[in-house]
Design an enzyme around this catalytic site. Structure first.
Site, short mmCIF file in Angstrom:
data_model
loop_
_atom_site.label_atom_id
_atom_site.label_comp_id
_atom_site.label_asym_id
_atom_site.label_seq_id
_atom_site.Cartn_x
_atom_site.Cartn_y
_atom_site.Cartn_z
N ASN A 162 -6.21 4.00 5.04
CA ASN A 162 -5.20 4.09 3.98
C ASN A 162 -4.70 2.70 3.58
O ASN A 162 -4.49 2.43 2.40
CB ASN A 162 -4.03 4.97 4.43
CG ASN A 162 -4.36 6.44 4.26
OD1 ASN A 162 -4.41 6.94 3.13
ND2 ASN A 162 -4.61 7.13 5.36
N ARG A 189 3.93 4.96 16.07
CA ARG A 189 5.12 4.82 16.91
C ARG A 189 6.34 5.27 16.10
O ARG A 189 6.40 5.02 14.89
CB ARG A 189 5.24 3.34 17.26
CG ARG A 189 6.08 3.02 18.43
CD ARG A 189 5.81 1.57 18.84
NE ARG A 189 4.60 1.46 19.63
CZ ARG A 189 4.50 1.81 20.91
NH1 ARG A 189 5.54 2.28 21.54
NH2 ARG A 189 3.35 1.68 21.55
N HIS A 240 1.30 11.49 5.45
CA HIS A 240 1.11 12.49 6.51
C HIS A 240 -0.03 13.43 6.10
O HIS A 240 -0.06 13.89 4.96
CB HIS A 240 2.40 13.28 6.70
CG HIS A 240 2.29 14.31 7.78
ND1 HIS A 240 2.26 13.96 9.13
CD2 HIS A 240 2.18 15.65 7.74
CE1 HIS A 240 2.13 15.06 9.84
NE2 HIS A 240 2.08 16.10 9.03
N ASP A 261 8.50 12.98 9.91
CA ASP A 261 7.77 13.76 8.89
C ASP A 261 8.69 14.68 8.10
O ASP A 261 8.29 15.78 7.68
CB ASP A 261 6.63 14.59 9.53
CG ASP A 261 5.62 13.72 10.27
OD1 ASP A 261 5.45 12.56 9.86
OD2 ASP A 261 5.03 14.19 11.25
N ALA A 279 -8.52 12.54 -0.18
CA ALA A 279 -7.33 12.77 -1.03
C ALA A 279 -6.24 11.76 -0.69
O ALA A 279 -5.55 11.25 -1.58
CB ALA A 279 -6.84 14.20 -0.85
C1 GRF Z 1 -4.13 9.32 8.29
O1 GRF Z 1 -4.70 10.60 8.34
C2 GRF Z 1 -2.68 9.38 7.95
O2 GRF Z 1 -2.35 10.45 7.11
C3 GRF Z 1 -2.03 9.58 9.29
O3 GRF Z 1 -2.81 8.82 10.19
C4 GRF Z 1 -4.12 8.64 9.66
C5 GRF Z 1 -4.35 7.18 9.58
O4 GRF Z 1 -5.67 6.88 9.19
N1 GRF Z 1 -0.63 9.22 9.25
P1 GRF Z 1 -6.02 5.41 8.69
O5 GRF Z 1 -5.62 4.46 9.81
O6 GRF Z 1 -5.26 5.16 7.43
O7 GRF Z 1 -7.50 5.41 8.48
#
Ligand code: GRF
Length: 236
Positions: free
Chosen positions: A17, A94, A112, A148, A176
């Site tokens: 991400n 964390r 999330h 969350d 997504a």
């Molecule tokens: C993702 O699925 C995000 O939604 C969740 O932890 C995962 C992190 O994946 N909070 P990345 O490190 O972004 O590949």
């Protein structure tokens, strides 16, 4: 002076991400710039990816601090030194303390892997499969004291397909996520999504008469061309 909002991404691992946010921000027209990446784990794969893209990185390990508050304080100090205006949690594993969360309230967002308020916490995809839901997805929200639980900024939905397992479903949601997070950060950076009175206030999209950049990425049941029967058939 650049009007792009200075954004720092917090990670603990893979950083896919984070990579999507860096890619979006490599467009000079994007309203946020990624000025730094902080990880609480020295071995987070995302650190190398960020560095390879010329982004400053910093490791702040919990083990190097005597208390959770001291660790939070070190992260806060790093954010200040980066001149952060927005904090984007991207797989940061964390829980941040109350003082830290209150300081960054309305300026800190998280992604999330579920359609909140369903499936807070971990193992969302396995739990989604067990529950037998047909529509799953991801959520970007402002970070508040409860995990969350903060006001929702944007969501993306994906179908749960017959034969899905945790991995196939996770992969579909992750795709997504990589579209949704840049969209949501952009809205916050532009001031089009703001947290007010414990709610998200979305600006009226004056230039978006047909709602084509809707913050809900999903099959639209109000559009006639959406084939709901098809959608029902592909879900278990
Ligand atoms: C993702 O699925 C995000 O939604 C969740 O932890 C995962 C992190 O994946 N909070 P990345 O490190 O972004 O590949």
């Amino acid at each position: 002076m650049s009007m792009r909002r200075r954004t720092v991404v917090l990670i603990s691992g893979r950083g896919s991400n984070m990579t999507a946010l860096i890619a979006a921000a490599s467009n000079p027209d994007y309203p946020a710039e990624i000025v730094g990446v902080i990880s609480d784990r020295a071995n987070a794969a995302g650190l190398g990816i960020a560095a390879a893209r010329g982004i400053a990185t910093k490791v702040i390990s919990r083990a190097d601090y005597s208390s959770k508050e001291a660790h939070d304080g070190a992260i806060d100090a790093a954010l200040v030194s980066f001149g952060a205006e927005i904090v984007a949690l991207a797989g940061y594993m964390r829980i941040l303390g109350a003082r830290f969360v209150e300081k960054w309230l309305g300026r800190m967002i998280n992604i999330h892997p579920a359609l909140l308020p369903a499936f807070k916490g971990l193992d969302t995809h396995a739990r989604a499969l067990r529950a037998g839901i047909r529509i799953h997805g991801c959520t970007v929200h402002f970070v508040t004291l409860d995990m969350d639980d903060g006001p929702i900024i944007a969501q993306a939905a994906v179908p749960v397909m017959v034969g899905d397992n945790e991995d196939t479903l996770a992969a579909r949601v992750l795709k997504a996520e990589h579209r949704l997070y840049p969209l949501a950060l952009g809205l916050v950076a532009e001031g089009k999504a703001r947290m007010e009175g414990g709610r998200t206030v979305l600006a009226h999209f004056a230039d978006d008469a047909d709602n084509s950049t809707s913050v809900v990425m999903a099959p639209d049941p109000l559009r006639e061309e959406t084939d709901l029967e098809h959608l029902a058939r592909i879900t278990p």
